[in-house]
Scaffold this motif. Structure first.
Motif, PDB file in Angstrom:
ATOM      1  N   GLU A  91      -0.059 -49.273  -9.693  1.00 26.71           N
ATOM      2  CA  GLU A  91      -0.854 -48.848  -8.538  1.00 26.71           C
ATOM      3  C   GLU A  91      -0.728 -49.807  -7.365  1.00 26.71           C
ATOM      4  N   SER A  92       0.219 -50.730  -7.434  1.00 30.69           N
ATOM      5  CA  SER A  92       0.392 -51.673  -6.331  1.00 30.69           C
ATOM      6  C   SER A  92       0.927 -50.934  -5.111  1.00 30.69           C
ATOM      7  N   PRO A  93       0.741 -51.487  -3.899  1.00 32.12           N
ATOM      8  CA  PRO A  93       1.269 -50.832  -2.694  1.00 32.12           C
ATOM      9  C   PRO A  93       2.761 -50.548  -2.785  1.00 32.12           C
ATOM     10  N   ALA A  94       3.530 -51.478  -3.394  1.00 32.17           N
ATOM     11  CA  ALA A  94       4.980 -51.279  -3.501  1.00 32.17           C
ATOM     12  C   ALA A  94       5.315 -50.092  -4.398  1.00 32.17           C
ATOM     13  N   ILE A  95       4.615 -49.985  -5.528  1.00 32.77           N
ATOM     14  CA  ILE A  95       4.867 -48.865  -6.452  1.00 32.77           C
ATOM     15  C   ILE A  95       4.425 -47.545  -5.824  1.00 32.77           C
ATOM     16  N   GLN A  96       3.285 -47.555  -5.143  1.00 30.63           N
ATOM     17  CA  GLN A  96       2.828 -46.334  -4.479  1.00 30.63           C
ATOM     18  C   GLN A  96       3.814 -45.901  -3.398  1.00 30.63           C
ATOM     19  N   ALA A  97       4.347 -46.860  -2.662  1.00 32.01           N
ATOM     20  CA  ALA A  97       5.349 -46.534  -1.634  1.00 32.01           C
ATOM     21  C   ALA A  97       6.617 -45.977  -2.275  1.00 32.01           C
ATOM     22  N   ARG A  99       6.801 -44.307  -5.135  1.00 35.08           N
ATOM     23  CA  ARG A  99       6.523 -42.926  -5.578  1.00 35.08           C
ATOM     24  C   ARG A  99       6.495 -41.972  -4.393  1.00 35.08           C
ATOM     25  N   ASP A 100       5.967 -42.429  -3.261  1.00 37.83           N
ATOM     26  CA  ASP A 100       5.968 -41.586  -2.058  1.00 37.83           C
ATOM     27  C   ASP A 100       7.404 -41.283  -1.621  1.00 37.83           C
ATOM     28  N   ASN A 101       8.263 -42.311  -1.666  1.00 37.56           N
ATOM     29  CA  ASN A 101       9.675 -42.106  -1.310  1.00 37.56           C
ATOM     30  C   ASN A 101      10.333 -41.085  -2.228  1.00 37.56           C
ATOM     31  N   ILE A 102      10.050 -41.205  -3.523  1.00 36.68           N
ATOM     32  CA  ILE A 102      10.631 -40.268  -4.493  1.00 36.68           C
ATOM     33  C   ILE A 102      10.182 -38.849  -4.201  1.00 36.68           C
ATOM     34  N   ARG A 103       8.891 -38.672  -3.899  1.00 37.76           N
ATOM     35  CA  ARG A 103       8.371 -37.324  -3.613  1.00 37.76           C
ATOM     36  C   ARG A 103       9.042 -36.728  -2.374  1.00 37.76           C
ATOM     37  N   HIS A 104       9.326 -37.577  -1.378  1.00 36.30           N
ATOM     38  CA  HIS A 104       9.961 -37.079  -0.155  1.00 36.30           C
ATOM     39  C   HIS A 104      11.449 -36.814  -0.359  1.00 36.30           C
ATOM     40  N   ILE A 105      12.100 -37.666  -1.146  1.00 40.87           N
ATOM     41  CA  ILE A 105      13.545 -37.578  -1.334  1.00 40.87           C
ATOM     42  C   ILE A 105      13.932 -36.461  -2.303  1.00 40.87           C
ATOM     43  N   PRO A 107      13.132 -33.336  -3.181  1.00 44.15           N
ATOM     44  CA  PRO A 107      13.455 -31.932  -2.872  1.00 44.15           C
ATOM     45  C   PRO A 107      14.662 -31.762  -1.959  1.00 44.15           C
ATOM     46  N   THR A 108      15.183 -32.837  -1.364  1.00 43.39           N
ATOM     47  CA  THR A 108      16.181 -32.687  -0.312  1.00 43.39           C
ATOM     48  C   THR A 108      17.579 -32.368  -0.827  1.00 43.39           C
ATOM     49  N   GLY A 109      17.916 -32.836  -2.003  1.00 48.89           N
ATOM     50  CA  GLY A 109      19.282 -32.651  -2.505  1.00 48.89           C
ATOM     51  C   GLY A 109      20.261 -33.684  -1.998  1.00 48.89           C
ATOM     52  N   SER A 110      19.795 -34.662  -1.229  1.00 46.89           N
ATOM     53  CA  SER A 110      20.682 -35.685  -0.658  1.00 46.89           C
ATOM     54  C   SER A 110      21.201 -36.637  -1.738  1.00 46.89           C
ATOM     55  N   THR A 111      22.375 -37.207  -1.471  1.00 50.31           N
ATOM     56  CA  THR A 111      22.882 -38.285  -2.310  1.00 50.31           C
ATOM     57  C   THR A 111      22.007 -39.516  -2.092  1.00 50.31           C
ATOM     58  N   VAL A 112      21.686 -40.230  -3.189  1.00 54.31           N
ATOM     59  CA  VAL A 112      20.738 -41.344  -3.099  1.00 54.31           C
ATOM     60  C   VAL A 112      21.336 -42.578  -3.763  1.00 54.31           C
ATOM     61  N   LEU A 113      21.193 -43.728  -3.103  1.00 56.00           N
ATOM     62  CA  LEU A 113      21.580 -45.014  -3.674  1.00 56.00           C
ATOM     63  C   LEU A 113      20.316 -45.809  -3.986  1.00 56.00           C
ATOM     64  N   VAL A 114      20.179 -46.237  -5.240  1.00 57.97           N
ATOM     65  CA  VAL A 114      19.023 -47.020  -5.685  1.00 57.97           C
ATOM     66  C   VAL A 114      19.452 -48.464  -5.842  1.00 57.97           C
ATOM     67  N   LEU A 115      18.790 -49.356  -5.144  1.00 60.61           N
ATOM     68  CA  LEU A 115      19.119 -50.783  -5.178  1.00 60.61           C
ATOM     69  C   LEU A 115      18.028 -51.557  -5.906  1.00 60.61           C
ATOM     70  N   GLY A 116      18.426 -52.577  -6.654  1.00 63.99           N
ATOM     71  CA  GLY A 116      17.431 -53.400  -7.341  1.00 63.99           C
ATOM     72  C   GLY A 116      18.076 -54.293  -8.362  1.00 63.99           C
TER      73      GLY A 116
END
Length: 243
Positions: A91-97, A99-105, A107-116
């Motif tokens: 529930e930290s701000p980073a995790i919530q952000a 999850r928000d990114n995932i929800r927005h990304i 449905p789009t069908g775009s190619t995604v690069l995950v860094l970490g």
């Protein structure tokens, strides 16, 4: 009934309103007509004469059946909505952000690069994107690009035609083809050779590829997700990764 019989009415009713429960009543019962009525979706088949209590019990049972199906559908929707939630916990701000990114990304069908960094859950993020997307019922396939040399990775991604090389005794479909309309996750993409990067870039741009040894274009319907623990901007500056 003029023009059509009860079986025809049953068939059309189930076509127009498939969730409606239909009770067939007839004074000309035969085994064949009963079998046909049940095959077409009738929930009950009553023969005349029948008693009022029997009709009431039949209707009550049909209503219970419909209520049960509606409840199953409601619970299935809830499970689908929550299915991808527990993958990423916190529930930290980073995790919530995140999850928000995932929800927005998703449905789009775009190619995604995950860094970490290693161990931060990059594949969990990729799976969450897939599960929250319209492709969630399709396949999710993953491959570690660092686990194969260039030739083997090409064979895994693109597949090969029969006789393409020594030992290729049968046609093999690659992951880009097997994934269908699902999702293909390319893990550790920073380990991919420059030559393979060129081939992958063409796939992303043109949305088709050739099997090894093949001449027929194979369309790509899958969504591509990728991940790396490397700083790709630094890798580009060093000449190890194509911009």
């Amino acid at each position: 009934m003029k023009g059509l019989d009860g079986i025809a009415v049953l068939s059309e009713s189930k076509r127009l309103w498939p969730d409606t429960e239909v009770v067939v009543m007839t004074g000309h019962a035969t085994v064949a007509s009963a079998v046909e009525a049940m095959r077409l979706g009738a929930c009950h088949y009553l023969t005349k004469p029948y008693g009022l209590a029997e009709v009431r019990a039949t209707v009550a049972e049909a209503m219970d059946k419909r209520r049960l199906r509606q409840e199953v559908a409601r619970l299935s929707r809830q499970v689908a909505e929550l299915g991808h939630g527990p993958l990423i916990i916190g529930e930290s701000p980073a995790i919530q952000a995140l999850r928000d990114n995932i929800r927005h990304i998703a449905p789009t069908g775009s190619t995604v690069l995950v860094l970490g960094e290693t161990g931060t859950g990059k594949e969990l993020v990729a799976r969450a994107i897939h599960d929250a997307s319209p492709r969630s019922a399709k396949r999710f396939l993953a491959i570690n690009c660092g686990a194969f040399n260039e030739d083997l990775l090409a064979n895994e991604l693109f597949g090969h035609e029969k006789g393409a090389f020594s030992g290729a005794s049968a046609l093999k479909k690659g992951l880009l083809e097997v994934a269908g309309e699902g999702t293909l996750f390319l893990d550790e993409i920073g380990e991919m050779s420059l030559t393979m990067q060129v081939r992958l870039l063409r796939v992303l741009q043109e949305r088709h590829f050739f099997r090894v040894g093949g001449t027929q274009e194979i369309p790509v319907a899958a969504r591509i997700l990728a991940a790396t623990n490397k700083d790709l901007k630094a890798e580009v500056d060093l000449g190890f990764f194509r911009a």
